[in-house]
Scaffold this motif. Structure first.
Motif, PDB file in Angstrom:
ATOM      1  N   LEU A  34     -12.552  16.774  -5.634  1.00 45.99           N
ATOM      2  CA  LEU A  34     -12.579  15.415  -4.948  1.00 45.99           C
ATOM      3  C   LEU A  34     -11.904  14.238  -5.754  1.00 45.99           C
ATOM      4  O   LEU A  34     -12.051  13.979  -6.846  1.00 45.99           O
ATOM      5  N   VAL A  35     -11.090  13.805  -4.833  1.00 40.94           N
ATOM      6  CA  VAL A  35     -10.241  12.613  -5.341  1.00 40.94           C
ATOM      7  C   VAL A  35     -10.700  11.265  -4.891  1.00 40.94           C
ATOM      8  O   VAL A  35     -11.079  11.179  -3.914  1.00 40.94           O
ATOM      9  N   VAL A  36     -10.976  10.483  -5.838  1.00 41.84           N
ATOM     10  CA  VAL A  36     -11.560   8.877  -5.485  1.00 41.84           C
ATOM     11  C   VAL A  36     -10.306   8.137  -5.723  1.00 41.84           C
ATOM     12  O   VAL A  36      -9.931   7.977  -7.051  1.00 41.84           O
ATOM     13  N   ASP A  37      -9.881   7.389  -4.737  1.00 42.44           N
ATOM     14  CA  ASP A  37      -8.880   6.420  -4.881  1.00 42.44           C
ATOM     15  C   ASP A  37      -9.589   4.930  -5.038  1.00 42.44           C
ATOM     16  O   ASP A  37     -10.089   4.470  -3.971  1.00 42.44           O
ATOM     17  N   THR A  38      -9.418   4.260  -6.250  1.00 42.18           N
ATOM     18  CA  THR A  38     -10.257   2.992  -6.425  1.00 42.18           C
ATOM     19  C   THR A  38      -8.825   1.689  -6.325  1.00 42.18           C
ATOM     20  O   THR A  38      -9.512   0.834  -6.742  1.00 42.18           O
ATOM     21  N   ASP A  39      -7.784   2.171  -6.272  1.00 34.12           N
ATOM     22  CA  ASP A  39      -6.880   1.543  -6.184  1.00 34.12           C
ATOM     23  C   ASP A  39      -6.642   0.776  -4.711  1.00 34.12           C
ATOM     24  O   ASP A  39      -6.338   1.338  -3.761  1.00 34.12           O
ATOM     25  N   PRO A  40      -6.772  -0.512  -4.481  1.00 30.94           N
ATOM     26  CA  PRO A  40      -6.670  -1.285  -3.463  1.00 30.94           C
ATOM     27  C   PRO A  40      -5.369  -0.831  -2.616  1.00 30.94           C
ATOM     28  O   PRO A  40      -5.311  -0.781  -1.170  1.00 30.94           O
ATOM     29  N   GLN A  41      -4.227  -0.746  -3.216  1.00 31.65           N
ATOM     30  CA  GLN A  41      -2.954  -0.372  -2.808  1.00 31.65           C
ATOM     31  C   GLN A  41      -3.122   1.055  -2.032  1.00 31.65           C
ATOM     32  O   GLN A  41      -2.268   1.328  -1.057  1.00 31.65           O
ATOM     33  N   GLY A  42      -4.090   1.835  -2.427  1.00 35.19           N
ATOM     34  CA  GLY A  42      -4.247   3.060  -1.587  1.00 35.19           C
ATOM     35  C   GLY A  42      -3.062   4.290  -1.779  1.00 35.19           C
ATOM     36  O   GLY A  42      -3.009   5.105  -0.708  1.00 35.19           O
ATOM     37  N   ASN A  43      -2.381   4.007  -2.676  1.00 36.85           N
ATOM     38  CA  ASN A  43      -1.104   4.936  -2.881  1.00 36.85           C
ATOM     39  C   ASN A  43      -1.772   6.399  -3.118  1.00 36.85           C
ATOM     40  O   ASN A  43      -0.938   7.497  -2.609  1.00 36.85           O
ATOM     41  N   CYS A  44      -2.767   6.731  -3.695  1.00 39.31           N
ATOM     42  CA  CYS A  44      -3.203   7.969  -3.894  1.00 39.31           C
ATOM     43  C   CYS A  44      -3.623   8.628  -2.452  1.00 39.31           C
ATOM     44  O   CYS A  44      -3.255   9.724  -2.377  1.00 39.31           O
ATOM     45  N   SER A  45      -4.308   7.659  -1.861  1.00 38.05           N
ATOM     46  CA  SER A  45      -4.653   8.259  -0.446  1.00 38.05           C
ATOM     47  C   SER A  45      -3.665   8.422   0.447  1.00 38.05           C
ATOM     48  O   SER A  45      -3.363   9.892   0.856  1.00 38.05           O
ATOM     49  N   ASP A  71     -20.364  10.254   4.092  1.00 39.90           N
ATOM     50  CA  ASP A  71     -19.774   9.802   5.210  1.00 39.90           C
ATOM     51  C   ASP A  71     -18.379   9.146   5.215  1.00 39.90           C
ATOM     52  O   ASP A  71     -17.877   8.733   6.253  1.00 39.90           O
ATOM     53  N   VAL A  72     -17.950   9.044   3.842  1.00 38.49           N
ATOM     54  CA  VAL A  72     -16.487   8.435   3.605  1.00 38.49           C
ATOM     55  C   VAL A  72     -15.565   9.522   3.329  1.00 38.49           C
ATOM     56  O   VAL A  72     -14.654   9.282   3.772  1.00 38.49           O
ATOM     57  N   VAL A  73     -15.900  10.584   2.735  1.00 40.49           N
ATOM     58  CA  VAL A  73     -15.045  11.766   2.292  1.00 40.49           C
ATOM     59  C   VAL A  73     -14.191  12.201   3.649  1.00 40.49           C
ATOM     60  O   VAL A  73     -14.707  12.462   4.552  1.00 40.49           O
ATOM     61  N   VAL A  74     -13.012  12.443   3.069  1.00 39.94           N
ATOM     62  CA  VAL A  74     -12.155  12.862   4.419  1.00 39.94           C
ATOM     63  C   VAL A  74     -11.540  14.248   3.745  1.00 39.94           C
ATOM     64  O   VAL A  74     -11.132  14.366   2.647  1.00 39.94           O
ATOM     65  N   SER A  82     -10.503  17.323  -1.199  1.00 38.90           N
ATOM     66  CA  SER A  82     -11.353  16.213  -0.362  1.00 38.90           C
ATOM     67  C   SER A  82     -10.931  14.978  -0.810  1.00 38.90           C
ATOM     68  O   SER A  82     -10.469  14.782  -2.193  1.00 38.90           O
ATOM     69  N   LEU A  83     -11.040  13.859  -0.377  1.00 41.66           N
ATOM     70  CA  LEU A  83     -10.687  12.325  -0.665  1.00 41.66           C
ATOM     71  C   LEU A  83     -11.732  11.500  -0.337  1.00 41.66           C
ATOM     72  O   LEU A  83     -11.943  11.455   1.047  1.00 41.66           O
ATOM     73  N   VAL A  84     -11.736  10.754  -1.304  1.00 41.49           N
ATOM     74  CA  VAL A  84     -12.424   9.166  -0.838  1.00 41.49           C
ATOM     75  C   VAL A  84     -11.396   8.215  -0.787  1.00 41.49           C
ATOM     76  O   VAL A  84     -10.870   7.913  -1.888  1.00 41.49           O
ATOM     77  N   PRO A  85     -11.012   7.841   0.327  1.00 37.77           N
ATOM     78  CA  PRO A  85      -9.923   6.819   0.611  1.00 37.77           C
ATOM     79  C   PRO A  85      -9.936   5.525   0.151  1.00 37.77           C
ATOM     80  O   PRO A  85     -11.241   5.305   0.016  1.00 37.77           O
ATOM     81  N   ALA A  86      -8.903   4.913  -0.170  1.00 34.28           N
ATOM     82  CA  ALA A  86      -9.091   3.363  -0.592  1.00 34.28           C
ATOM     83  C   ALA A  86      -8.294   2.659   0.677  1.00 34.28           C
ATOM     84  O   ALA A  86      -7.648   3.384   1.334  1.00 34.28           O
ATOM     85  N   ASN A  87      -8.657   1.316   0.743  1.00 33.03           N
ATOM     86  CA  ASN A  87      -7.673   0.594   1.603  1.00 33.03           C
ATOM     87  C   ASN A  87      -7.749  -0.845   0.767  1.00 33.03           C
ATOM     88  O   ASN A  87      -8.382  -1.226  -0.122  1.00 33.03           O
ATOM     89  N   ILE A  88      -7.373  -1.833   1.679  1.00 33.74           N
ATOM     90  CA  ILE A  88      -7.176  -3.214   1.458  1.00 33.74           C
ATOM     91  C   ILE A  88      -8.581  -3.876   1.138  1.00 33.74           C
ATOM     92  O   ILE A  88      -8.406  -4.811   0.399  1.00 33.74           O
ATOM     93  N   ASN A  89      -9.235  -3.443   1.566  1.00 36.76           N
ATOM     94  CA  ASN A  89     -10.671  -4.169   1.617  1.00 36.76           C
ATOM     95  C   ASN A  89     -11.134  -4.298   0.014  1.00 36.76           C
ATOM     96  O   ASN A  89     -11.945  -4.927  -0.130  1.00 36.76           O
ATOM     97  N   LEU A  90     -10.712  -2.899  -0.684  1.00 40.28           N
ATOM     98  CA  LEU A  90     -11.011  -2.878  -1.985  1.00 40.28           C
ATOM     99  C   LEU A  90     -10.467  -4.172  -2.831  1.00 40.28           C
ATOM    100  O   LEU A  90     -10.942  -4.401  -3.788  1.00 40.28           O
ATOM    101  N   ALA A  91      -9.511  -4.855  -2.265  1.00 44.07           N
ATOM    102  CA  ALA A  91      -9.094  -6.094  -3.150  1.00 44.07           C
ATOM    103  C   ALA A  91     -10.053  -7.040  -3.388  1.00 44.07           C
ATOM    104  O   ALA A  91     -10.127  -7.945  -4.357  1.00 44.07           O
ATOM    105  N   GLY A  92     -11.308  -7.366  -2.375  1.00 43.68           N
ATOM    106  CA  GLY A  92     -12.190  -8.226  -2.478  1.00 43.68           C
ATOM    107  C   GLY A  92     -13.204  -7.599  -3.218  1.00 43.68           C
ATOM    108  O   GLY A  92     -14.298  -8.381  -3.451  1.00 43.68           O
ATOM    109  N   ALA A  93     -13.443  -6.240  -3.621  1.00 46.31           N
ATOM    110  CA  ALA A  93     -14.556  -5.547  -4.108  1.00 46.31           C
ATOM    111  C   ALA A  93     -14.840  -6.123  -5.651  1.00 46.31           C
ATOM    112  O   ALA A  93     -15.976  -6.307  -6.022  1.00 46.31           O
TER     113      ALA A  93
END
Length: 257
Positions: A34-45, A71-74, A82-93
């Motif tokens: 399981l890969v978890v992307d915690t970077d708002p840039q989402g480059n790993c995703s 519910d989030v894993v793709v 498998s992947l828990v993706p990141a998106n720009i919303n993380l910038a405010g997290a």
């Protein structure tokens, strides 16, 4: 499940490249990753071929809204990954987490609900030591630190070590800072060889034997949304990550799984 955080507050050292390609190789070895992307840039995703527009949820929904991780894993096209993706919303997290209850351990709590579904969780961290990275450090047992074979190679590692000590003292006594991987190695330069010698002298057995070469194909693969072994299987970069995966398996996974 063993959780590995891939981190270095210095940018451009190959963290995301390590996450994408190490996860793919471990999947090919038969592990459930399981890969978890915690970077708002989402480059790993995107490096794993995920279209950020194709799924409405991301890690943000887990950390901030309390969504179930299942519910989030793709699923990715790559064997065992498998992947828990990141998106720009993380910038405010970071700001939203600052006043939240259990703000440092939300990722750990979420991962604990899927421990039986995966063998390994690999967390790609942003190039900072904020709350997203702290969540990764609290969740992790092993710490993988890419260090590029260039000038200022060890810049930032000292501060990371101090942060790790604080996390170990107050939040996660099981965290081990015992995995250094040297990236962007060019055997033709004296500087690269000097950096390798310096890191191995300073970190001893914590440094992996595998050296990740400076390789054009490694730089090309993300633009196709593919790990290197699925892009050009027998190039130098692919062979290096294959060897690193075997080393990680032998050093950590057989011990912890």
């Amino acid at each position: 499940m063993i959780t590995i955080a891939v981190t270095n507050q210095k940018g451009g050292v190959g963290k995301t490249t390590c996450c994408v390609n190490l996860s793919a190789e471990l999947g090919r070895l038969g592990h459930r990753v399981l890969v978890v992307d915690t970077d708002p840039q989402g480059n790993c995703s995107s490096g794993l071929g995920h279209d950020r527009e194709s799924s409405p949820k991301s890690l943000y929904d887990i950390l901030i809204d309390g969504s179930e991780i299942q519910d989030v894993v793709v699923e990715t096209p790559w064997e065992g990954v498998s992947l828990v993706p990141a998106n720009i919303n993380l910038a405010g997290a970071e700001v939203e987490l600052s006043s939240a209850i259990s703000r440092e351990s939300r990722l750990k709590g979420s991962l604990s609900t899927v421990e039986d579904l995966y063998d390994i969780a690999i967390v790609d961290c942003p190039p900072s030591l904020g709350l997203l990275t702290v969540n990764a450090l609290v969740a992790a047992k092993r710490l993988l630190i890419p260090i590029q074979c260039e000038y200022y190679a060890l810049e930032g590692v000292g501060q990371l070590a101090r942060t790790v000590d604080l996390v170990r003292q107050y939040l996660n006594p099981n965290l081990n800072m015992d995995g250094i991987v040297l990236t962007m190695f060019d055997s033709r330069t004296r500087l690269a060889n000097d950096v390798v010698a310096e890191v191995r002298e300073g970190f001893g057995e914590a440094a992996f034997d595998t050296l990740i070469p400076r390789n054009v194909t490694l730089s090309e693969a993300p633009s196709y949304g593919k790990p290197i072994s699925y892009y050009q299987e027998n190039c130098k970069g692919a062979l290096a990550y294959r060897e690193l995966a075997r080393e990680v398996e032998g050093r950590w996974l057989r011990e912890d799984l």
